[in-house]
Design a protein around this motif. Structure first.
Motif, mmCIF file in Angstrom:
data_model
loop_
_atom_site.group_PDB
_atom_site.id
_atom_site.type_symbol
_atom_site.label_atom_id
_atom_site.label_comp_id
_atom_site.label_asym_id
_atom_site.label_seq_id
_atom_site.Cartn_x
_atom_site.Cartn_y
_atom_site.Cartn_z
ATOM 1 N N SER A 51 0.848 -1.193 0.000
ATOM 2 C CA SER A 51 0.000 0.000 0.000
ATOM 3 C C SER A 51 0.881 1.239 0.000
ATOM 4 O O SER A 51 2.042 1.205 0.421
ATOM 5 N N SER A 52 0.299 2.315 -0.502
ATOM 6 C CA SER A 52 0.938 3.618 -0.502
ATOM 7 C C SER A 52 -0.065 4.597 0.081
ATOM 8 O O SER A 52 -1.152 4.187 0.492
ATOM 9 N N ASP A 53 0.248 5.852 0.110
ATOM 10 C CA ASP A 53 -0.702 6.834 0.628
ATOM 11 C C ASP A 53 -1.997 6.762 -0.161
ATOM 12 O O ASP A 53 -2.071 7.240 -1.293
ATOM 13 N N GLY A 54 -3.008 6.126 0.428
ATOM 14 C CA GLY A 54 -4.324 6.047 -0.202
ATOM 15 C C GLY A 54 -4.463 5.019 -1.306
ATOM 16 O O GLY A 54 -5.494 4.969 -1.964
ATOM 17 N N GLY A 55 -3.451 4.186 -1.556
ATOM 18 C CA GLY A 55 -3.533 3.235 -2.651
ATOM 19 C C GLY A 55 -3.103 1.842 -2.234
ATOM 20 O O GLY A 55 -2.403 1.658 -1.244
#
Length: 131
Positions: free
Chosen positions: A36-40
């Motif tokens: 995951s990444s910021d919001g993804g």
């Protein structure tokens, strides 16, 4: 160049959770990794052996004619080899895929069905029938 080690088809799904449920939980692709990444989010699913099938437009039209009876596929179609294409078609249909064409015996001796599936993918499920 040292050679290709893996073919990875990357699909951007508007409904990520539905696509993950369908391909991982219903079709049964094994989860290799998730990040995951910021919001993804991204999940990598194992799909067995991968091949790249390149066809010209006339042959793509022929495949669609055999499997569906008319030209329906876009630029990309994903094909999964399964043990029982008729049963797999029913399972995926119950999980929300739209059956475009029921399993059909092809001139190349496989039993192929066609479905419209989550993430905007058109799928062929094929069962090799042998000699």
């Amino acid at each position: 160049m040292t050679g290709v080690r893996e073919l990875r088809l990357v699909v951007t799904a508007d409904d990520y959770d539905e696509a993950l449920r369908f391909y991982r939980d219903v079709l049964g692709l094994e989860q290799r990794a998730a990040f995951s990444s910021d919001g993804g989010r991204v999940t990598i699913l194992e799909a067995g052996r991968a091949t790249l099938e390149i066809t010209d437009p006339p042959h793509a039209e022929f495949i669609d004619e055999v499997e569906v009876g008319r030209r329906v596929a876009g630029h990309v179609r994903v094909a999964f080899e399964v043990d029982d294409s008729a049963s797999a078609t029913r399972v995926l249909e119950a999980a929300g895929a739209e059956v475009i064409a029921e399993p059909t015996r092809t001139p190349w001796n496989s039993l192929n069905s066609r479905l419209a599936a989550p993430a905007g993918l058109q799928l062929t499920l094929f069962q090799e029938l042998g000699d």
